[in-house]
Design a protein around this motif. Sequence first.
Motif, PDB file in Angstrom:
ATOM      1  N   PRO A  69       0.818  -1.221   0.000  1.00 55.69           N
ATOM      2  CA  PRO A  69       0.000   0.000   0.000  1.00 55.69           C
ATOM      3  C   PRO A  69       0.848   1.267   0.000  1.00 55.69           C
ATOM      4  O   PRO A  69       0.355   2.344  -0.325  1.00 55.69           O
ATOM      5  N   LEU A  91       3.103   2.012  -2.063  1.00 50.99           N
ATOM      6  CA  LEU A  91       3.485   2.389  -3.428  1.00 50.99           C
ATOM      7  C   LEU A  91       2.815   3.710  -3.794  1.00 50.99           C
ATOM      8  O   LEU A  91       1.597   3.825  -3.747  1.00 50.99           O
ATOM      9  N   SER A  92       3.621   4.706  -4.162  1.00 49.82           N
ATOM     10  CA  SER A  92       3.052   5.964  -4.650  1.00 49.82           C
ATOM     11  C   SER A  92       2.543   5.730  -6.063  1.00 49.82           C
ATOM     12  O   SER A  92       3.316   5.344  -6.932  1.00 49.82           O
ATOM     13  N   GLN A  93       1.266   5.964  -6.286  1.00 50.54           N
ATOM     14  CA  GLN A  93       0.697   5.666  -7.604  1.00 50.54           C
ATOM     15  C   GLN A  93       0.565   6.948  -8.408  1.00 50.54           C
ATOM     16  O   GLN A  93      -0.179   7.837  -8.045  1.00 50.54           O
ATOM     17  N   HIS A  94       1.296   7.017  -9.507  1.00 53.90           N
ATOM     18  CA  HIS A  94       1.296   8.224 -10.325  1.00 53.90           C
ATOM     19  C   HIS A  94       0.404   8.046 -11.541  1.00 53.90           C
ATOM     20  O   HIS A  94       0.305   6.959 -12.079  1.00 53.90           O
ATOM     21  N   THR A 130       8.023  11.767  -0.243  1.00 52.07           N
ATOM     22  CA  THR A 130       8.206  13.071  -0.900  1.00 52.07           C
ATOM     23  C   THR A 130       6.896  13.836  -0.989  1.00 52.07           C
ATOM     24  O   THR A 130       6.828  15.021  -0.666  1.00 52.07           O
ATOM     25  N   ARG A 131       5.856  13.130  -1.455  1.00 52.22           N
ATOM     26  CA  ARG A 131       4.551  13.784  -1.566  1.00 52.22           C
ATOM     27  C   ARG A 131       3.722  13.364  -0.361  1.00 52.22           C
ATOM     28  O   ARG A 131       3.341  12.215  -0.242  1.00 52.22           O
ATOM     29  N   LEU A 155      -4.370  14.832  -6.399  1.00 51.53           N
ATOM     30  CA  LEU A 155      -3.895  13.837  -7.356  1.00 51.53           C
ATOM     31  C   LEU A 155      -2.403  14.017  -7.626  1.00 51.53           C
ATOM     32  O   LEU A 155      -1.641  13.055  -7.657  1.00 51.53           O
ATOM     33  N   GLY A 190       0.868  11.641  -3.900  1.00 53.22           N
ATOM     34  CA  GLY A 190       1.467  10.315  -4.078  1.00 53.22           C
ATOM     35  C   GLY A 190       0.438   9.210  -4.235  1.00 53.22           C
ATOM     36  O   GLY A 190       0.788   8.105  -4.609  1.00 53.22           O
ATOM     37  N   ASN A 191      -0.831   9.493  -3.918  1.00 52.89           N
ATOM     38  CA  ASN A 191      -1.912   8.508  -4.098  1.00 52.89           C
ATOM     39  C   ASN A 191      -1.643   7.168  -3.433  1.00 52.89           C
ATOM     40  O   ASN A 191      -1.931   6.116  -3.988  1.00 52.89           O
ATOM     41  N   THR A 192      -1.042   7.182  -2.240  1.00 56.76           N
ATOM     42  CA  THR A 192      -0.844   5.933  -1.520  1.00 56.76           C
ATOM     43  C   THR A 192      -2.049   5.719  -0.622  1.00 56.76           C
ATOM     44  O   THR A 192      -2.356   6.560   0.218  1.00 56.76           O
ATOM     45  N   GLU A 208       3.445  11.328   5.604  1.00 60.97           N
ATOM     46  CA  GLU A 208       3.094  10.271   4.674  1.00 60.97           C
ATOM     47  C   GLU A 208       1.939  10.708   3.784  1.00 60.97           C
ATOM     48  O   GLU A 208       1.153  11.572   4.158  1.00 60.97           O
ATOM     49  N   ARG A 255      -4.577   8.994  -0.245  1.00 60.08           N
ATOM     50  CA  ARG A 255      -5.290   8.948  -1.514  1.00 60.08           C
ATOM     51  C   ARG A 255      -6.705   9.397  -1.222  1.00 60.08           C
ATOM     52  O   ARG A 255      -7.364   8.842  -0.358  1.00 60.08           O
TER      53      ARG A 255
END
Lengths: 316, 356
Positions: A200, A202-205, B200-201, B279, B283-285, B294, B297
């Motif tokens: 979970p 994982l940064s999803q781009h 980072t994000r 978005l 980082g959409n984690t 941290e 999403r």
Amino acid sequence: MNSCATSFVFLRRSGYAGLLWVLLLSASANTLASPVSGTLSAVGSNTMAGLILRWGEALSQRHPDINLQFQASGSANAPSALITGTTRLGPMSRQMTDTERRAFTQRYGYPPLELKVARDALVVIVHRHNPLAELTRQQVDALFSTTRECGANAAINRWQELPATQDWPFGAIALHGRNSASGTYGLFQQRALCGGEFRPTLSQHPGASAVVAAVGESPGSIGYAGYHHLTPNVKAVSLINAEGQAIALSENSVQSGDYPLSRYLYLYVNAPPEQPLPTAEKALLDLIFSPEGQQIARSAGFVPLSETVRQQQAHW
Amino acid sequence: MDRLATTVITAGAFAVLAAILAIGVFLLWESLPMLVMDDMALFNSLSPLVWGTLKAALAAMLFALPIALGAAVYTAMYMPARQRTRIKPLLEMMEAIPGVVIGFIAGLILAPWVERHLTSTLVLLIWLPASALLAGILWHALHKRWRQRLPFSSAAIWLIPWFALMVILALWAAPLVEQYLLGEDLRRFLDLQLGINYATRNAMIVGAAMGFAVIPSVYALAEDALSDVPPALLEGAQALGADRWQALWKVALPAAGPGIFSAVMIGAGRAVGETMIVLMASGNTALLSASPFEGMRSMAAAIAIEMPEAAPGSSTYHMLIFAALLLFGFTFLVNTLAETVRLRLRTRLKRMGGNA
């Protein structure tokens, strides 16, 4: 003919006569020689969008009356568009599944024509200064997944847990990848994680270039992206295959299929057997499997087909 | 002609209402299969999204509220009218910056910079508000003649060079502070000594970026509410011997309270629904973590990324539709609440002004 003559007179007066006269003549000769025209439409892979558009441009240069329209909405949409008849051409960055193929055959009574049009690779990337040179399949899995389906014993969470990066002064490994609905995510999950689950964290781009940019700017991170998105800010990691050989990323290793995470890109055509293809579609396929078309694939950032495969595919 | 225009306008209004209703019905209808299934999987995939949405909105409000409300109080109560007429439209123009642009800057420029200069950022976050207080104390200690040269009403102007100086000071001092207090890099310290992971994000970046986007609307509404307070009320308070500070706290703020509340609600509604900034900068984690370092999403971002590629009828599709329904319900509720409170306040203030 009459209008040609008048324009000739007009042009001579304006002083460009010789050049334009030749141009006019050659243009009309060209259209006479190849009366190929029509609008082609294709629906499918995002990854292949740039490639298809370049092929479309080259096609319009060869045959000014052909126009290729492409809707890049993801590989998953190609089979449904082919089945409903919205399009006759479906570029896909993966092979059709059995279910998709069966649905097509049920609807039309014959299977879709499957053509391999270029090769691509998924690349594991790290920051350009990272000393990491190679990874085994188990290590990639231990880095990215929670399930470790490929058989690694323990998860790898920190750079110090990899022998090559003992001294890399960044602690926790930050993971970057594509969003979960993309074909790239699915392919990496299937091939690199042996079908397991991503972590979970994982940064999803939303795009491959965003993944590459994120890894390029942060030294503690690792990620995966398509071959044609790489920049000088990131380094591609060699992958160790089942025989224990480290395979570096190169055009040759991707073309021959030695590079473990390489794949074909496909074009599916709704082509009834024992009927000639419409001329416009034939012109497109001729272009794709010509040396020029494969050169276009290279300039779009993919790897051309090997000569034998190209010859095979050219005689579909 | 008059009647025709009235009919057209009424029809338009009804069409808009019908469209809103249709959206609600569509979302409800499409998410019904999911509700019936009552699956643990739905809960598991949805709860990080709901948490991420709330975390992002909370971070944004923490960043935006002190600045927006402070600015509103200052412009409405202390600023001379001439400056006010210039500054207010300028601040409201901030609202015209598209979310994509803010998200792009936050995700691709701010986030890497903050990662490289984490100590400086944290020092700035603490030092800038503190230096504003320091400026106040110094101003009071100044000689009377100097105080007249730097009047309080134009503080907005002479504080700019002061803050610039303080930023330079903080950036210069931050590495020294880091060396002196920790003896090593702050990120290494967080990682090795405290076991805190830094992405980072993260929530801090999203908070700053989305807070920046929310400031103009919160500011504009709060400022309106405060300047709608009838001057007679304030004058009355001052006539009874209250100073400005007392008039602000005892009279103006209670009178404008509901308006400020509705400004905060509108801001929260925008923060929850905002898509592009989260978005690009989060980082959409899909994590359930409260750490400001941290990522998260949000529901809106998940819909934006996943919807184009989710096959209609699949469980992902129904989950996303359900998330959309939640978002729709939330923003609808918050906006309605804010609007009702604001209208009620307006009539109340009108009555007060009339009586006085």
